[in-house]
Design a protein around this motif. Structure first.
Motif, PDB file in Angstrom:
ATOM      1  N   THR A 158       0.845  -1.188   0.000  1.00  0.00           N
ATOM      2  CA  THR A 158       0.000   0.000   0.000  1.00  0.00           C
ATOM      3  C   THR A 158       0.883   1.242   0.000  1.00  0.00           C
ATOM      4  OG1 THR A 158      -0.110   0.167   2.420  1.00  0.00           O
ATOM      5  CG2 THR A 158      -1.857  -1.114   1.331  1.00  0.00           C
ATOM      6  N   VAL A 159       0.265   2.353  -0.391  1.00  0.00           N
ATOM      7  CA  VAL A 159       0.943   3.640  -0.346  1.00  0.00           C
ATOM      8  C   VAL A 159      -0.094   4.675   0.073  1.00  0.00           C
ATOM      9  CG1 VAL A 159       0.594   4.123  -2.794  1.00  0.00           C
ATOM     10  CG2 VAL A 159       2.464   5.235  -1.592  1.00  0.00           C
ATOM     11  N   ALA A 160       0.291   5.598   0.952  1.00  0.00           N
ATOM     12  CA  ALA A 160      -0.612   6.650   1.415  1.00  0.00           C
ATOM     13  C   ALA A 160      -0.506   7.837   0.471  1.00  0.00           C
ATOM     14  CB  ALA A 160      -0.265   7.070   2.834  1.00  0.00           C
ATOM     15  N   VAL A 161      -1.637   8.235  -0.107  1.00  0.00           N
ATOM     16  CA  VAL A 161      -1.652   9.320  -1.089  1.00  0.00           C
ATOM     17  C   VAL A 161      -2.797  10.281  -0.780  1.00  0.00           C
ATOM     18  CG1 VAL A 161      -0.661   7.824  -2.875  1.00  0.00           C
ATOM     19  CG2 VAL A 161      -3.136   8.115  -2.742  1.00  0.00           C
ATOM     20  N   PRO A 162      -2.743  11.499  -1.323  1.00  0.00           N
ATOM     21  CA  PRO A 162      -3.869  12.428  -1.162  1.00  0.00           C
ATOM     22  C   PRO A 162      -5.135  11.862  -1.808  1.00  0.00           C
ATOM     23  CG  PRO A 162      -1.901  13.578  -1.935  1.00  0.00           C
ATOM     24  CD  PRO A 162      -1.598  12.120  -2.008  1.00  0.00           C
ATOM     25  N   ALA A 163      -6.280  12.270  -1.295  1.00  0.00           N
ATOM     26  CA  ALA A 163      -7.568  11.748  -1.761  1.00  0.00           C
ATOM     27  C   ALA A 163      -7.786  11.980  -3.256  1.00  0.00           C
ATOM     28  CB  ALA A 163      -8.702  12.368  -0.960  1.00  0.00           C
ATOM     29  N   ALA A 164      -7.348  13.116  -3.785  1.00  0.00           N
ATOM     30  CA  ALA A 164      -7.544  13.394  -5.217  1.00  0.00           C
ATOM     31  C   ALA A 164      -6.803  12.382  -6.079  1.00  0.00           C
ATOM     32  CB  ALA A 164      -7.081  14.815  -5.538  1.00  0.00           C
ATOM     33  N   LEU A 165      -5.594  12.016  -5.670  1.00  0.00           N
ATOM     34  CA  LEU A 165      -4.827  11.022  -6.414  1.00  0.00           C
ATOM     35  C   LEU A 165      -5.488   9.651  -6.300  1.00  0.00           C
ATOM     36  CD1 LEU A 165      -2.426  10.046  -8.056  1.00  0.00           C
ATOM     37  CD2 LEU A 165      -1.079  10.002  -5.961  1.00  0.00           C
ATOM     38  N   ALA A 166      -5.954   9.310  -5.105  1.00  0.00           N
ATOM     39  CA  ALA A 166      -6.635   8.026  -4.915  1.00  0.00           C
ATOM     40  C   ALA A 166      -7.868   7.922  -5.807  1.00  0.00           C
ATOM     41  CB  ALA A 166      -7.015   7.845  -3.447  1.00  0.00           C
ATOM     42  N   ALA A 167      -8.612   9.003  -5.913  1.00  0.00           N
ATOM     43  CA  ALA A 167      -9.804   9.003  -6.760  1.00  0.00           C
ATOM     44  C   ALA A 167      -9.438   8.821  -8.231  1.00  0.00           C
ATOM     45  CB  ALA A 167     -10.599  10.289  -6.561  1.00  0.00           C
ATOM     46  N   ASP A 168      -8.226   9.231  -8.631  1.00  0.00           N
ATOM     47  CA  ASP A 168      -7.779   9.066 -10.019  1.00  0.00           C
ATOM     48  C   ASP A 168      -7.409   7.625 -10.348  1.00  0.00           C
ATOM     49  OD1 ASP A 168      -8.100  11.744 -10.632  1.00  0.00           O
ATOM     50  OD2 ASP A 168      -5.970  12.247 -10.360  1.00  0.00           O
ATOM     51  N   VAL A 169      -6.839   6.902  -9.378  1.00  0.00           N
ATOM     52  CA  VAL A 169      -6.323   5.566  -9.680  1.00  0.00           C
ATOM     53  C   VAL A 169      -7.232   4.434  -9.203  1.00  0.00           C
ATOM     54  CG1 VAL A 169      -3.936   6.354  -9.743  1.00  0.00           C
ATOM     55  CG2 VAL A 169      -4.871   5.456  -7.599  1.00  0.00           C
ATOM     56  N   CYS A 170      -8.175   4.745  -8.346  1.00  0.00           N
ATOM     57  CA  CYS A 170      -9.096   3.734  -7.822  1.00  0.00           C
ATOM     58  C   CYS A 170     -10.467   3.893  -8.475  1.00  0.00           C
ATOM     59  CB  CYS A 170      -9.259   3.873  -6.311  1.00  0.00           C
ATOM     60  SG  CYS A 170      -7.730   3.614  -5.390  1.00  0.00           S
ATOM     61  N   PRO A 171     -11.213   2.800  -8.593  1.00  0.00           N
ATOM     62  CA  PRO A 171     -12.553   2.895  -9.186  1.00  0.00           C
ATOM     63  C   PRO A 171     -13.602   3.371  -8.181  1.00  0.00           C
ATOM     64  CG  PRO A 171     -12.050   0.618  -8.715  1.00  0.00           C
ATOM     65  CD  PRO A 171     -10.826   1.415  -8.353  1.00  0.00           C
ATOM     66  N   VAL A 172     -13.272   4.435  -7.446  1.00  0.00           N
ATOM     67  CA  VAL A 172     -14.214   5.054  -6.507  1.00  0.00           C
ATOM     68  C   VAL A 172     -14.178   6.559  -6.724  1.00  0.00           C
ATOM     69  CG1 VAL A 172     -13.992   3.264  -4.724  1.00  0.00           C
ATOM     70  CG2 VAL A 172     -12.500   5.236  -4.652  1.00  0.00           C
ATOM     71  N   SER A 173     -15.257   7.195  -6.386  1.00  0.00           N
ATOM     72  CA  SER A 173     -15.314   8.648  -6.551  1.00  0.00           C
ATOM     73  C   SER A 173     -14.738   9.338  -5.319  1.00  0.00           C
ATOM     74  CB  SER A 173     -16.757   9.096  -6.758  1.00  0.00           C
ATOM     75  OG  SER A 173     -17.496   8.922  -5.555  1.00  0.00           O
ATOM     76  N   GLY A 174     -14.414  10.594  -5.476  1.00  0.00           N
ATOM     77  CA  GLY A 174     -13.959  11.393  -4.342  1.00  0.00           C
ATOM     78  C   GLY A 174     -15.018  11.457  -3.260  1.00  0.00           C
ATOM     79  N   GLU A 175     -16.294  11.456  -3.653  1.00  0.00           N
ATOM     80  CA  GLU A 175     -17.400  11.470  -2.673  1.00  0.00           C
ATOM     81  C   GLU A 175     -17.404  10.196  -1.841  1.00  0.00           C
ATOM     82  OE1 GLU A 175     -20.721  12.003  -5.249  1.00  0.00           O
ATOM     83  OE2 GLU A 175     -20.336  14.130  -5.543  1.00  0.00           O
ATOM     84  N   ASP A 176     -17.129   9.049  -2.492  1.00  0.00           N
ATOM     85  CA  ASP A 176     -17.069   7.789  -1.761  1.00  0.00           C
ATOM     86  C   ASP A 176     -15.936   7.817  -0.732  1.00  0.00           C
ATOM     87  OD1 ASP A 176     -19.207   6.729  -3.169  1.00  0.00           O
ATOM     88  OD2 ASP A 176     -17.931   5.693  -4.626  1.00  0.00           O
ATOM     89  N   LEU A 177     -14.810   8.382  -1.120  1.00  0.00           N
ATOM     90  CA  LEU A 177     -13.681   8.474  -0.191  1.00  0.00           C
ATOM     91  C   LEU A 177     -14.004   9.407   0.971  1.00  0.00           C
ATOM     92  CD1 LEU A 177     -10.751   8.586  -2.749  1.00  0.00           C
ATOM     93  CD2 LEU A 177     -11.339   6.706  -1.220  1.00  0.00           C
ATOM     94  N   VAL A 179       4.977   6.110  -5.024  1.00  0.00           N
ATOM     95  CA  VAL A 179       5.615   4.803  -4.783  1.00  0.00           C
ATOM     96  C   VAL A 179       7.126   4.953  -4.857  1.00  0.00           C
ATOM     97  CG1 VAL A 179       5.854   2.433  -5.622  1.00  0.00           C
ATOM     98  CG2 VAL A 179       3.591   3.521  -5.586  1.00  0.00           C
ATOM     99  N   ARG A 180       7.597   5.758  -5.794  1.00  0.00           N
ATOM    100  CA  ARG A 180       9.048   5.993  -5.923  1.00  0.00           C
ATOM    101  C   ARG A 180       9.619   6.529  -4.607  1.00  0.00           C
ATOM    102  NH1 ARG A 180       9.192   8.830 -10.398  1.00  0.00           N
ATOM    103  NH2 ARG A 180       9.856   7.096 -11.685  1.00  0.00           N
ATOM    104  N   LYS A 181       8.893   7.407  -3.940  1.00  0.00           N
ATOM    105  CA  LYS A 181       9.361   7.966  -2.660  1.00  0.00           C
ATOM    106  C   LYS A 181       9.600   6.872  -1.630  1.00  0.00           C
ATOM    107  CE  LYS A 181       6.871  12.335  -3.183  1.00  0.00           C
ATOM    108  NZ  LYS A 181       5.732  13.121  -2.663  1.00  0.00           N
ATOM    109  N   GLN A 182       8.777   5.819  -1.668  1.00  0.00           N
ATOM    110  CA  GLN A 182       8.928   4.720  -0.709  1.00  0.00           C
ATOM    111  C   GLN A 182       9.997   3.737  -1.134  1.00  0.00           C
ATOM    112  OE1 GLN A 182       5.521   2.549   0.597  1.00  0.00           O
ATOM    113  NE2 GLN A 182       4.410   4.369   1.209  1.00  0.00           N
ATOM    114  N   VAL A 183      10.053   3.464  -2.421  1.00  0.00           N
ATOM    115  CA  VAL A 183      10.968   2.438  -2.927  1.00  0.00           C
ATOM    116  C   VAL A 183      12.402   2.947  -3.052  1.00  0.00           C
ATOM    117  CG1 VAL A 183      11.462   0.960  -4.936  1.00  0.00           C
ATOM    118  CG2 VAL A 183       9.125   1.245  -4.138  1.00  0.00           C
TER     119      VAL A 183
END
Length: 122
Positions: free
Chosen positions: A71-90, A115-119
């Motif tokens: 896993t990687v911790a990211v801002p909600a806007a980025l998560a909404a871009d890469v996950c099949p969920v909306s920002g409202e769902d988050l 991910v690069r920051k972690q790896v």
């Protein structure tokens, strides 16, 4: 029922209502503060378990698949871009728990950078 009994019942009812309101208000404040302590930046834990995402990240970052974090911790806007969920769902998840999660199904430059920051820490 006598007048004094009615007054006593009214007084007890009012006292109980005040006690309940004070207690519930205090619990709400504790829960709100707890959320801030656990996730002050409002980040979303994005799972990188999707095989396509994981192998693309490993290739792009020149690391082994085992080196890509789960896993990687990211801002909600980025998560909404890469996950099949909306920002409202988050946002709704945040109401339930300070830890919000989703599973990445696509890869963006922003996710690759996080991910690069972690790896490859500098």
């Amino acid at each position: 029922m006598s007048a004094s009994k009615r007054q006593l019942n009214r007084l007890l009812g009012t006292s109980f209502a005040m006690l309940l309101a004070t207690t519930l208000g205090g619990l709400a404040q504790v829960a709100e503060r707890g959320a801030d302590v656990e996730n002050p930046a409002g980040l979303v834990e994005v799972s990188l378990g999707d095989w396509g995402v994981k192998t693309a990240l490993a290739k792009d970052l020149s690391v082994g698949i085992a080196d890509v974090p789960l896993t990687v911790a990211v801002p909600a806007a980025l998560a909404a871009d890469v996950c099949p969920v909306s920002g409202e769902d988050l946002e709704q998840q945040e109401v339930i728990s300070p830890t919000r999660t989703c599973a990445a199904k696509s890869l963006t430059d922003g996710l690759r950078d996080e991910v690069r920051k972690q790896v490859q820490p500098q």
